[in-house]
Design an enzyme around this catalytic site. Structure first.
Site, short mmCIF file in Angstrom:
data_model
loop_
_atom_site.label_atom_id
_atom_site.label_comp_id
_atom_site.label_asym_id
_atom_site.label_seq_id
_atom_site.Cartn_x
_atom_site.Cartn_y
_atom_site.Cartn_z
N TYR A 14 -17.93 8.28 -7.42
CA TYR A 14 -16.95 7.10 -7.24
C TYR A 14 -15.39 7.65 -7.08
CZ TYR A 14 -15.23 2.28 -7.56
OH TYR A 14 -14.58 0.96 -7.78
N ARG A 73 -9.20 -1.88 4.45
CA ARG A 73 -8.28 -1.70 3.38
C ARG A 73 -9.20 -0.75 2.34
NH1 ARG A 73 -4.10 -5.01 2.71
NH2 ARG A 73 -2.24 -3.85 1.48
N LYS A 92 -20.32 2.66 -4.20
CA LYS A 92 -20.60 1.33 -5.08
C LYS A 92 -21.95 1.47 -5.32
CE LYS A 92 -16.17 -0.36 -5.47
NZ LYS A 92 -15.42 -0.72 -6.30
N GLU A 139 -16.11 -5.75 -0.63
CA GLU A 139 -15.53 -4.53 -0.86
C GLU A 139 -14.51 -4.03 0.15
OE1 GLU A 139 -14.29 -1.61 -3.24
OE2 GLU A 139 -16.00 -3.05 -3.81
N ASP A 140 -13.30 -3.97 -0.24
CA ASP A 140 -12.14 -3.29 0.74
C ASP A 140 -11.71 -4.02 1.87
OD1 ASP A 140 -11.43 -1.63 -1.49
OD2 ASP A 140 -12.70 0.10 -0.55
N ASP A 156 -15.07 -7.75 -5.07
CA ASP A 156 -14.88 -6.61 -6.14
C ASP A 156 -13.30 -6.48 -6.38
OD1 ASP A 156 -15.75 -4.72 -7.74
OD2 ASP A 156 -15.15 -3.25 -6.60
N ASP A 157 -12.54 -6.57 -5.34
CA ASP A 157 -11.09 -6.11 -5.28
C ASP A 157 -10.40 -7.52 -6.18
OD1 ASP A 157 -11.21 -3.53 -3.91
OD2 ASP A 157 -12.23 -4.80 -2.48
N ALA A 177 1.16 -7.40 -4.22
CA ALA A 177 0.68 -8.86 -4.25
C ALA A 177 -0.52 -8.82 -3.40
CB ALA A 177 1.56 -9.88 -3.85
N GLY A 178 -1.24 -7.89 -3.42
CA GLY A 178 -2.61 -7.76 -2.82
C GLY A 178 -3.82 -8.63 -3.50
N ALA A 202 -6.10 -7.02 -5.67
CA ALA A 202 -6.24 -6.79 -7.21
C ALA A 202 -5.07 -7.64 -8.04
CB ALA A 202 -5.93 -5.47 -7.33
N SER A 242 5.99 -6.48 -0.70
CA SER A 242 6.81 -5.89 0.35
C SER A 242 8.10 -6.29 0.76
CB SER A 242 5.88 -5.07 1.76
OG SER A 242 5.70 -6.29 2.20
N ASN A 246 -5.53 3.58 -5.99
CA ASN A 246 -6.50 4.75 -6.01
C ASN A 246 -6.31 5.15 -4.53
OD1 ASN A 246 -8.24 4.68 -8.30
ND2 ASN A 246 -8.85 2.77 -7.50
N ASN A 295 -13.05 -0.82 -11.83
CA ASN A 295 -13.92 -1.97 -11.86
C ASN A 295 -15.53 -1.70 -11.86
OD1 ASN A 295 -13.72 -0.74 -9.36
ND2 ASN A 295 -12.92 -2.36 -8.22
#
Length: 629
Positions: free
Chosen positions: A198, A250, A268, A340-341, A363-364, A399-400, A402, A433, A510, A555
């Site tokens: 991971y 992403r 994952k 995921e992502d 997950d995010d 402000a994504g 997560a 941004s 990450n 996570n």
């Protein structure tokens, strides 16, 4: 009922009785297959190598279990010679080739083919009787090792390597050659191997995915598969109860990697096994290939995906709709879908649309929130405080998914403890941004509006940077997830240290190449006063004769236990009550030795999964019904 032997010639038909089929469960992967009684089916060597495009009529039996499946696919699916194709007379002998073809069918399931099947054998630990049954004598070294020796052999090879990506390749190779040894290795050494399977190594694997050998296995759904997605899902040969899916837009903090996002969902999937011991075959890594806007990938020679820009939103939504429906139709309504992502817009949109229809989580958005809130709880425990009283204000940089997910869980947790929603929201300050998010500012998406300030303070301007916001807000915590390397400058860290005695600084982006600051920077520029956690692991830091062990707000501590708990309680929905229970359970594992070293989270992957699973299952059951809404 279709006749199984209608393609045989007259002489073969006269000497071969009709075969009878019985539905059975495969002992390895649990899916239904057809067991034949009577003589072995006649199959040509050409067809055994997958060159036949369709199974002969009747191969699926009365129920048509395997229509339109190649011989190769059928052998992979069933592990038996379950199809009858044409059998023609041998030109050399004038006799039918039944005997030769029967041997070919057996050879396809034994010998070198069995050696290439990671489910069929255990490498050098394959017992003598199994070696004889599978015709592996001579194809494996003669000495039979124990399973423990095979694990030790793998760990020795890993520790001899100096490159994390080389270690990753060794593990993927083992997964594809000997699943028994692979599962035992990553479960017995879960904490040591987590950084390899991971973050941070999985990010390097994704960046190199086009030239990665061996490459982890997953299923690709292209937008060109629209209208037949379920047919493509049927190519996966295992029974599945969890699907980890991405569109690669992403990936970590690396941006749009398109089809190369397969690396993250495979990572994952491996964490599920390392943390809970479930079979890797029960977790399907799946990548939706809808193109990429990464021009470098599109122009490069080794990109594996569709060479086109991302498809329009309307087509994208239709594809996702068909995928969700097909997953539930193929694997059952209880299948767990792990997102995921995805990009923020798609992540929130998919979650909002499907969270009441199926068992799904992002997950995010949700699992990162759980681990960050648990880390905040741990930080206040370390200072002998608590979240409700001492979290006076927190600044989110980015402000994504997560940070928005974390802010939501913080507000809901505070409200659970009796804080009004207005008071809880007043403690959240969020920058994207374009700067501070406030009412009336352009570019505030629906997901951000809950956390917009009611107005822009006179002391700040739309151009105010992070440093200016910190000096005005005077927060006790700073949480970064903006993937802007080095954005927590020495000046920012010193400012935080001047505002509170023990500044909480979480640098979550990450991999480490995208982090807002390193552990060493946080401890050095705060003179050792910072309480630090990061998204990817950092080594311990020695400063002024003190040793600091930074926590990884990973996570991976959450999603395996979350999934297991949902299954234990037969849940069919996920809501924030479950997430809050998971945060509390994770924080409760923090012990005195952890806190002495500056940690705010536990370190044991498997222990964390167990604690989260229990808390989640209890939360579902205490809700009075398994179907949480």
């Amino acid at each position: 009922m279709a006749r199984l032997s209608h393609l045989m010639d007259a002489s073969a038909r006269s000497s071969t009785r009709m075969l009878r089929t019985t539905k059975m469960l495969h002992p390895m992967h649990g899916r239904t297959f057809l067991r034949f009684a009577g003589k072995e089916p006649a199959v040509s060597g050409r067809q055994l190598h997958g060159q036949a495009t369709h199974v002969g009529e009747g191969a699926g039996g009365e129920d048509g279990e395997y229509p339109n499946m190649s011989r190769r696919q059928l052998l992979l699916e069933t592990g038996t010679a379950a199809a009858v194709l044409s059998s023609e007379p041998s030109e050399a002998s004038g006799e039918t080739a039944v005997a030769a073809q029967t041997k070919a069918a057996k050879d396809a399931e034994t010998g070198i083919q069995a050696l290439r099947d990671p489910l069929a054998q255990s490498g050098c630990a394959t017992p003598a009787m199994d070696r004889q049954r599978l015709r592996l004598d001579g194809l494996l070294p003669p000495r039979v090792s124990s399973a423990d020796v095979e694990v030790a052999r793998c760990m020795k090879a890993l520790r001899l390597e100096t490159s994390q990506l080389a270690r990753y390749r060794i593990l993927i190779c083992l997964q594809q050659e000997n699943l028994t040894a692979f599962v035992q290795t990553i479960t017995e050494h879960a904490d040591e191997l987590l950084p390899i399977i991971y973050t941070p190594t999985v990010g390097e694997a994704c960046l190199n995915f086009g030239t990665l050998y061996p490459r982890p296995l997953g299923l690709y759904i292209s937008h060109r598969n629209r209208g037949r997605i379920r047919d493509v899902l049927q190519h996966w040969p295992h029974k599945v109860d969890t699907v980890v899916v991405t569109d690669g837009e992403r990936v970590l903090g690396l941006g749009d990697l398109g089809a190369h996002g397969m690396g993250i969902v495979c990572g994952k999937a491996l964490v599920y096994t390392a943390a809970t011991g479930i079979s890797p075959t029960s977790v399907l890594p799946l990548t939706i290939d809808v193109g990429t806007n990464n021009q470098q990938l599109l122009e490069g020679p080794f990109y594996l995906g569709e060479r086109e820009s991302r498809i329009p939103k309307s087509s994208y939504d239709q594809l996702v709709e068909e995928l969700v429906d097909s997953l539930r139709a193929e694997f059952g309504n209880e299948v767990l879908i792990h997102l995921e992502d995805f990009s923020p817009a798609n992540a929130f949109g998919i979650l909002q649309k499907y969270r009441e229809r199926c068992l799904i989580f992002d997950d995010d958005v949700q699992c990162t929130a759980v681990v960050v809130v648990a880390a905040l709880m741990g930080a206040f425990r370390l200072m002998k405080g608590d979240l409700k009283r001492d979290l006076t204000s927190v600044v989110f940089f980015g402000a994504g998914q997560a940070n928005l997910g974390t802010a939501n869980v913080i507000v809901d947790t505070l409200m659970d403890e009796g804080v009004s929603e207005e008071d809880a929201l007043s403690r959240i300050w969020m920058l994207d941004s374009r700067g501070l998010i406030y009412a009336g500012r352009e570019g505030v998406t629906p997901q951000k509006r809950r956390f917009q300030r009611p107005f822009l303070p006179n002391e700040l301007s739309p151009q105010s940077d992070l440093q200016g916001v910190l000096q005005y807000v005077r927060p006790c915590a700073l949480v970064g997830a903006a993937s802007i390397p080095g954005s927590f400058t020495p000046s920012v860290i010193r400012t935080m240290s001047s505002l509170v005695a023990r500044p909480i600084i979480f640098s979550l982006s990450n991999p480490n190449s995208r982090t807002e600051c390193t552990a060493e920077e946080a401890y050095t520029y705060s003179s050792g006063r910072a309480i630090f956690a990061s998204g990817s692991p950092f080594d311990p830091v020695e400063l002024d004769s003190r040793r600091f062990c930074p926590s990884q707000a990973n996570n991976a501590l959450v999603f395996p236990g979350l999934a297991q708990g949902l299954r234990l309680a037969n849940a069919s929905r996920v809501d924030n009550r479950v997430l809050r229970a998971a945060s509390g359970a994770l924080s409760s594992l923090l012990n005195e030795e952890d806190m002495r070293l500056g940690r705010v989270l536990p370190t044991g992957l498997r222990e964390s999964a167990q604690a989260v699973a229990r808390a989640v299952a209890d939360a579902v059951r205490h809700a009075g019904k398994p179907n949480i809404t």
